[in-house]
Scaffold this motif. Structure first.
Motif, PDB file in Angstrom:
ATOM      1  N   ASN A  73       0.827  -1.215   0.000  1.00  8.56           N
ATOM      2  CA  ASN A  73       0.000   0.000   0.000  1.00  8.56           C
ATOM      3  C   ASN A  73       0.858   1.262   0.000  1.00  8.56           C
ATOM      4  N   LEU A  74       1.944   1.207   0.761  1.00  8.98           N
ATOM      5  CA  LEU A  74       2.841   2.375   0.797  1.00  8.98           C
ATOM      6  C   LEU A  74       3.483   2.580  -0.565  1.00  8.98           C
ATOM      7  N   ILE A  75       3.942   1.484  -1.168  1.00  8.63           N
ATOM      8  CA  ILE A  75       4.576   1.588  -2.490  1.00  8.63           C
ATOM      9  C   ILE A  75       3.560   2.088  -3.520  1.00  8.63           C
ATOM     10  N   GLY A  76       2.294   1.668  -3.332  1.00  7.99           N
ATOM     11  CA  GLY A  76       1.236   2.098  -4.263  1.00  7.99           C
ATOM     12  C   GLY A  76       0.709   3.487  -3.990  1.00  7.99           C
ATOM     13  N   CYS A  77       1.288   4.169  -3.002  1.00 10.61           N
ATOM     14  CA  CYS A  77       0.907   5.554  -2.697  1.00 10.61           C
ATOM     15  C   CYS A  77      -0.565   5.679  -2.281  1.00 10.61           C
ATOM     16  N   ILE A  78      -1.112   4.621  -1.705  1.00 12.20           N
ATOM     17  CA  ILE A  78      -2.474   4.756  -1.163  1.00 12.20           C
ATOM     18  C   ILE A  78      -2.428   4.836   0.360  1.00 12.20           C
ATOM     19  N   ASP A  79      -1.236   4.839   0.915  1.00 14.47           N
ATOM     20  CA  ASP A  79      -1.064   5.015   2.349  1.00 14.47           C
ATOM     21  C   ASP A  79       0.261   5.760   2.549  1.00 14.47           C
ATOM     22  N   ARG A  80       0.431   6.328   3.713  1.00 16.69           N
ATOM     23  CA  ARG A  80       1.665   7.076   3.988  1.00 16.69           C
ATOM     24  C   ARG A  80       2.379   6.459   5.172  1.00 16.69           C
ATOM     25  N   PRO A  81       3.698   6.383   5.116  1.00 17.48           N
ATOM     26  CA  PRO A  81       4.442   5.841   6.260  1.00 17.48           C
ATOM     27  C   PRO A  81       4.458   6.824   7.422  1.00 17.48           C
ATOM     28  N   ASP A  82       4.629   6.290   8.625  1.00 17.98           N
ATOM     29  CA  ASP A  82       4.794   7.182   9.781  1.00 17.98           C
ATOM     30  C   ASP A  82       6.173   7.842   9.746  1.00 17.98           C
ATOM     31  N   ARG A  83       7.117   7.076   9.362  1.00 16.60           N
ATOM     32  CA  ARG A  83       8.499   7.574   9.265  1.00 16.60           C
ATOM     33  C   ARG A  83       9.159   6.928   8.060  1.00 16.60           C
ATOM     34  N   GLY A  84      10.228   7.543   7.589  1.00 20.38           N
ATOM     35  CA  GLY A  84      11.009   6.945   6.515  1.00 20.38           C
ATOM     36  C   GLY A  84      10.743   7.605   5.168  1.00 20.38           C
ATOM     37  N   ASP A  85      11.556   7.251   4.209  1.00 23.71           N
ATOM     38  CA  ASP A  85      11.466   7.843   2.866  1.00 23.71           C
ATOM     39  C   ASP A  85      10.969   6.815   1.864  1.00 23.71           C
ATOM     40  N   LEU A  86      10.267   7.320   0.901  1.00 21.25           N
ATOM     41  CA  LEU A  86       9.735   6.433  -0.124  1.00 21.25           C
ATOM     42  C   LEU A  86       9.857   7.144  -1.468  1.00 21.25           C
ATOM     43  N   THR A  87      10.583   6.518  -2.373  1.00 22.19           N
ATOM     44  CA  THR A  87      10.723   7.091  -3.712  1.00 22.19           C
ATOM     45  C   THR A  87      10.129   6.083  -4.701  1.00 22.19           C
ATOM     46  N   VAL A  88       9.131   6.540  -5.427  1.00 25.17           N
ATOM     47  CA  VAL A  88       8.480   5.661  -6.394  1.00 25.17           C
ATOM     48  C   VAL A  88       8.665   6.266  -7.781  1.00 25.17           C
ATOM     49  N   LEU A  89       9.263   5.473  -8.657  1.00 22.89           N
ATOM     50  CA  LEU A  89       9.519   5.909 -10.040  1.00 22.89           C
ATOM     51  C   LEU A  89      10.228   7.260 -10.053  1.00 22.89           C
ATOM     52  N   GLY A  90      11.170   7.385  -9.124  1.00 24.21           N
ATOM     53  CA  GLY A  90      11.990   8.585  -9.078  1.00 24.21           C
ATOM     54  C   GLY A  90      11.359   9.758  -8.378  1.00 24.21           C
ATOM     55  N   ARG A  91      10.196   9.571  -7.834  1.00 25.89           N
ATOM     56  CA  ARG A  91       9.474  10.683  -7.204  1.00 25.89           C
ATOM     57  C   ARG A  91       9.400  10.459  -5.696  1.00 25.89           C
ATOM     58  N   GLN A  92       9.817  11.498  -4.926  1.00 30.97           N
ATOM     59  CA  GLN A  92       9.656  11.445  -3.461  1.00 30.97           C
ATOM     60  C   GLN A  92       8.179  11.631  -3.143  1.00 30.97           C
ATOM     61  N   VAL A  93       7.483  10.544  -2.917  1.00 33.24           N
ATOM     62  CA  VAL A  93       6.026  10.654  -2.809  1.00 33.24           C
ATOM     63  C   VAL A  93       5.569  11.254  -1.484  1.00 33.24           C
ATOM     64  N   GLY A  94       6.457  11.278  -0.515  1.00 36.29           N
ATOM     65  CA  GLY A  94       6.092  11.854   0.779  1.00 36.29           C
ATOM     66  C   GLY A  94       5.775  13.326   0.682  1.00 36.29           C
ATOM     67  N   ALA A  95       6.306  13.985  -0.337  1.00 36.90           N
ATOM     68  CA  ALA A  95       6.097  15.426  -0.467  1.00 36.90           C
ATOM     69  C   ALA A  95       4.816  15.755  -1.232  1.00 36.90           C
ATOM     70  N   LEU A  96       4.144  14.725  -1.743  1.00 34.79           N
ATOM     71  CA  LEU A  96       2.972  14.997  -2.581  1.00 34.79           C
ATOM     72  C   LEU A  96       1.702  15.107  -1.741  1.00 34.79           C
ATOM     73  N   ASN A  97       0.831  16.019  -2.139  1.00 32.61           N
ATOM     74  CA  ASN A  97      -0.449  16.108  -1.432  1.00 32.61           C
ATOM     75  C   ASN A  97      -1.422  15.074  -2.002  1.00 32.61           C
TER      76      ASN A  97
END
Lengths: 261, 467
Positions: A73-97
């Motif tokens: 779910n985190l990799i699929g960007c349908i959930d957000r981690p409490d901590r840590g970094d996630l880059t999907v297809l070159g995009r830092q998804v944590g910064a996305l609204n």
């Protein structure tokens, strides 16, 4: 998303592409995730590091409650981690609204679900067409791609069938066609064979493998189905929210064309 | 091949649980029918009231300034002496020509009618009319009620006759002569029953008037003496034949009404002085022109420097606006009740729909649909239900209205003694249909807002995990 101060183990796989290699599809770094049940926080992921390469079929493997679906779910960007970094297809998804994440999923990620999750009021054709409608693909292009996708999964004759008129295996094929039709760079499947009998399960596994190779797409599957593990390029075992060293997978020079049910 | 558009998915979802959708639709349909039928009935009552008023007092009246407020007690002080010039100016105006149907003078007076020899009398409100004009006014039927125009009882072209309200006729013991209904039998007019004797001077005046060589011989019709004070304060009496008694629809009016030719009224009030009138009545072809005509009349009056003012029927007959207000408040109350039922019905349906389709919401969101898209989808479903309900409700209400209008029902309004057709006026103005549809659609949209918002806010993972 916050980076932890803990001393990190190097991610499973490789954090940076080696010279001559393509960029990784997914980079997970120090990801934690808990679910709150009443006043109790239940940790599900405890500092996961992972790199998933493009053009590979990767399997997240583990028993129920191990955290594989949460990681998916985190990799699929349908959930957000409490901590840590996630880059999907070159995009830092944590910064996305939320809207940016929705657009990112629409444009780059396909999903296949355990329960197929087809829209019951739409025909097979319309179910496959729907992601293209969301993406604003023109009508003619849409028709061409939907027919091609359904043809690839062997359902060219069932275009007008509603999900209720299809078997479990056929529904999952429609779901796979729906995930592939928009040509995403990343496809995620959560227990795609769990609700199928072994024959249909095997056919679906073979189909996914074939399509993954034909489309050169990163395919991440959460499953404990041994058939799937046998077809995977990489198998990442998860236990108690922690990623274990990858398992060795059988080397497959050629995957036979699937026998469609 | 069917191609999805923005409405296809919500429409199919609405039809997914047909029974639930049907129940919600029935609520909307019944609500819409109730609103339209009651609204149409209220419109018909108000239109009927307007028709009755306009047939009798016209749309507009030109009067001396403050006659309406002060002059009814002393109408002689507020006469319009040059009323013929005013009427000529109105009739000659090119702008008014096509809008004004009837322009006619009216003289109102207070008097006493009686057969003093038989000792019966009563005070009357006298109306000096041009009978032919009054009959033309009674043909006015802008809202096309299924009624035949009823001529006034005052004959045209005769100067020595009066007509009475049936209440006046009863009091004056003219039941048999004028075939007045509902007269108590066995009531015999005694000589001056319980009343004071007529003063000698008035009696002499009466006898003089009755013996006047100007009056034609009686042809068997009953006669009455009409006594009024002249503009100079002197008593004046006219002896007149009674042509008939008629009902004006309201008992209080029937008990005091007396119509007479304008010339007779003028002779009674002004004697040999310059004849005057108290009002110039204008009836328009269409009520919609009333503001235009009033503005033009005011301009004409100003240009001529006349000390006159223009009053409309709503000012002259305040009960009209009071009745409109009453029906508007009842309609508002019904709208509130129906609106509340619709609000909760649609909200309940949409909340259930959201709960049932939570996994679907998660699926759509994972495919990249934004929260706004989810909200829009459920809002669309609420609006589709609202549109279907109100449109079907409108159609059925029209059928109901046609059935009611052709059924021939009648009813007797308050303060009236005459039955009128019970009809539903739904199509005279678009306000009723457009307003009720818009109100219920708005409520359906509002009812869907909260469930749609909640659907859009469900986290994707939770939605996908929903059982």
């Amino acid at each position: 998303m916050t980076r932890t101060n803990e001393t990190r183990q190097p991610p499973v796989g490789q954090a940076e592409p080696r010279p001559g290699m393509s960029r990784p599809a997914v980079v997970v770094h120090g990801v934690h995730k808990s679910y709150r049940s009443g006043t109790l926080d239940t940790p599900v992921l405890r500092g996961v590091d992972l790199v998933i390469e493009t053009d590979q079929l990767s399997v997240l493997s583990g028993p129920s409650g191990s955290g594989k679906t949460t990681l998916l779910n985190l990799i699929g960007c349908i959930d957000r981690p409490d901590r840590g970094d996630l880059t999907v297809l070159g995009r830092q998804v944590g910064a996305l609204n939320d809207n940016q994440l929705s657009d990112f999923r629409r444009d780059h990620i396909g999903f296949v679900f355990q329960n197929f999750n087809l829209l019951p009021v739409l025909t097979a054709y319309e179910n496959v067409e729907y992601p293209l409608l969301l993406a604003g693909v023109p009508t003619d292009e849409r028709k061409r791609r939907v027919k091609a996708a359904l043809d690839q999964v062997g359902l060219a004759a069932q275009l007008r069938h509603y999900p209720s008129q299809l078997s479990g295996g056929q529904r999952q094929r429609v779901a796979i066609a729906r995930a592939f039709v928009k040509a995403p760079a990343l496809i995620l499947a959560d227990e795609p064979t769990a609700n199928l009998d072994s024959e249909n399960g095997a056919a679906i596994v073979a189909l996914m493998r074939t399509l993954q190779r034909q489309h050169n797409v990163a395919f991440v599957i959460s499953s404990h189905d041994p058939q799937l593990k046998a077809h995977a390029d990489r198998v990442y075992p998860i236990r108690d929210g922690r990623l274990l060293p990858p398992e060795a997978t059988p080397v497959r020079a050629e995957i036979a064309a699937p026998s469609l049910v | 091949m069917f191609s999805l558009n923005s409405l296809a998915l919500p429409l199919r979802n609405v039809m997914r649980n047909r029974r639930r959708t049907l129940v919600t639709l029935i609520t909307l349909i019944v609500g819409e029918i109730a609103l339209l039928i009651f609204g149409g009935y209220a419109n018909a009552v108000v239109d009927g009231m307007q028709t009755g008023i306009v047939q009798q007092i016209g749309h507009l009246q030109i009067q001396r300034k403050n006659y309406f407020l002060l002059g009814t007690g002393s109408p002689m002080d507020y006469g319009i002496a040059d009323y013929r010039k005013v009427i000529a100016a109105v009739e000659a105006d090119p702008q008014l020509k096509n809008m004004v149907k009837v322009t006619t003078p009216l003289l109102q007076l207070q008097g006493i009618a009686g057969d003093f020899n038989r000792g019966v009398s009563r005070t009357v409100a006298g109306y000096g009319y041009v009978a032919a004009d009054q009959n033309r006014m009674r043909e006015w039927n802008e809202y096309r009620f299924p009624i035949e125009p009823k001529k006034i009882a005052l004959p045209e072209g005769q100067s020595d006759v009066v007509s009475l309200g049936i209440g006046v006729a009863r009091t004056l013991r003219l039941c048999d002569a004028l075939t007045v209904p509902n007269c108590p039998k066995g009531e015999v007019a005694d000589k001056n029953p319980g009343g004071k004797a007529m003063p000698d001077d008035i009696g002499a005046l009466t006898e003089l008037e009755a013996a006047s060589p100007n009056l034609p011989a009686s042809d068997g019709q009953p006669r009455l003496d009409v006594l009024a004070a002249t503009a100079n304060g002197a008593p004046n009496v006219i002896n007149a034949r009674v042509a008939a008694a008629e009902s004006l629809g309201v008992k209080e009016i029937d008990d005091s009404y007396m119509a007479m030719p304008l010339e007779m009224a003028q002779q009674l009030v002004y004697g040999r002085d310059t004849p005057q009138v108290t009002s110039i009545v204008l009836q328009l072809r269409s009520t919609a022109d009333i503001d235009t005509v009033r503005a033009r009349l005011t301009r004409i009056i100003q240009d001529h420097g006349w000390d006159l003012e223009v009053l409309d029927y709503r000012t002259l007959f305040p009960a009209y606006d009071q009745t409109r207000g009453l029906f508007a408040s009842i309609f508002g109350f019904i709208l509130l009740l129906i609106g509340t039922i619709v609000l909760f019905s649609v909200a309940n349906t949409m909340s259930t729909v959201v709960m049932e389709r939570t996994v679907e919401i998660g699926t759509l969101r994972s495919m990249g649909m934004r929260r706004a898209g989810i909200a829009r989808q459920f809002l669309s479903e609420g609006l589709i239900i609202g549109t279907l309900g109100t449109v079907l409700g409108c159609g059925l209400a029209v059928l109901c209205a046609l059935a009611i209008n052709s059924a021939g029902f009648t009813w007797t309004p308050p303060n009236s003694i005459e039955k009128i057709p019970l009809v539903v006026h739904m199509f005279n103005t678009p306000d009723l249909i457009v307003g009720s549809v818009a109100a219920l659609l708005l409520l359906a949209a509002i009812s869907s807002l909260l469930p749609a918002y909640r659907a859009a806010r469900i986290p994707v993972v939770e939605a996908l995990r929903h059982v």
